[in-house]
Design a protein around this motif. Sequence first.
Motif, mmCIF file in Angstrom:
data_model
loop_
_atom_site.group_PDB
_atom_site.id
_atom_site.type_symbol
_atom_site.label_atom_id
_atom_site.label_comp_id
_atom_site.label_asym_id
_atom_site.label_seq_id
_atom_site.Cartn_x
_atom_site.Cartn_y
_atom_site.Cartn_z
ATOM 1 N N ASP A 22 41.425 155.179 78.739
ATOM 2 C CA ASP A 22 41.331 155.836 80.035
ATOM 3 C C ASP A 22 40.824 154.898 81.119
ATOM 4 O OD1 ASP A 22 42.248 158.467 79.396
ATOM 5 O OD2 ASP A 22 40.385 158.793 78.315
ATOM 6 N N ALA A 78 41.687 162.110 78.000
ATOM 7 C CA ALA A 78 42.433 162.692 76.893
ATOM 8 C C ALA A 78 42.023 164.155 76.784
ATOM 9 C CB ALA A 78 42.137 161.966 75.593
ATOM 10 N N ASN A 81 41.211 167.050 71.366
ATOM 11 C CA ASN A 81 40.103 166.468 70.617
ATOM 12 C C ASN A 81 40.216 166.857 69.154
ATOM 13 O OD1 ASN A 81 37.503 165.665 69.646
ATOM 14 N ND2 ASN A 81 36.678 165.896 71.703
ATOM 15 N N TYR A 112 46.803 158.150 70.816
ATOM 16 C CA TYR A 112 46.598 158.679 72.164
ATOM 17 C C TYR A 112 47.890 158.491 72.932
ATOM 18 C CZ TYR A 112 44.363 159.381 76.772
ATOM 19 O OH TYR A 112 44.018 159.833 78.019
ATOM 20 N N SER A 116 48.895 163.917 75.809
ATOM 21 C CA SER A 116 47.484 164.294 75.767
ATOM 22 C C SER A 116 46.690 163.706 76.929
ATOM 23 C CB SER A 116 46.857 163.828 74.439
ATOM 24 O OG SER A 116 45.532 164.300 74.327
ATOM 25 N N ALA A 117 47.370 163.150 77.923
ATOM 26 C CA ALA A 117 46.672 162.476 79.029
ATOM 27 C C ALA A 117 46.728 163.310 80.299
ATOM 28 C CB ALA A 117 47.290 161.105 79.281
#
Length: 257
Positions: A22, A78, A81, A112, A116-117
């Motif tokens: 990130d 993200a 989890n 990742y 999922s961002a």
Amino acid sequence: MRVFDIAFDYLLDTTPPGKDPDSHSPRLKADHQLLWKKELSEGQLFELAVSEVPKVRRKNYLMFEQTPDKWFTVGSDAITNSYTRWGKPKALVEAKAELSEEQKRRYFNPPYTIGSAMIWPVRTIHLPTLNTARGMRIRIADRMDLTLECIRRHYAKQPGSPLADVTTNYGDFFELFCTFEKFVEFFHFQDLVTPEGKIDFFLEEDEEKVFTRLGVPVTKDEYIRVQEASLKFIALRGNRMADWVEKNHRDIEVRRQ
């Protein structure tokens, strides 16, 4: 030709290696700039640029200038989890311990990927940020379905949201998208919303018990259901993103596997 790959793992693209994507993945930052460059409801272009004001935010963050006197800094997050490193509550720890080795390989430490961002606004005068609060407040526990319910309640002006103070502090960010439906469409969250406009919660119990229980799964069965729902959501959202890029950026090669 530039490539947009919904299966790419941003953990492999950090400088130096091993850092948080990130903050340290150039490719993730570029994909955020690609995906979110589109018109807002009032016709203004939402375009993210690299911050040129390092004393305000580090240069690896992005900024949107609404007017010369009004701008937003945003950070990447993200939004799913696996709770791999969570050491509490006890029920969650025990639930993870009951998983088979095959299940642990499937759910722990997933790649990742872009599905999922997400980006969230960041201001030092308004702490905690949405990114921080949704991860730290146990009624949300970093779940995007519960976060989206808080955002829905913000737009609908309904009470009962554990993130009400935060969504209020960042209300000007949500105003950019005018309505909850347009926010959902802009950020490709359609697969978390039912045709009736309700949230499609990861756990069936949440529709009746939302925010009256812990956000984390507390049994093995709940853990599996949350993770399977999360993985399905990531895949569906990634494909929505790929569809959007194919439609709007025909000069970019889209990869799905």
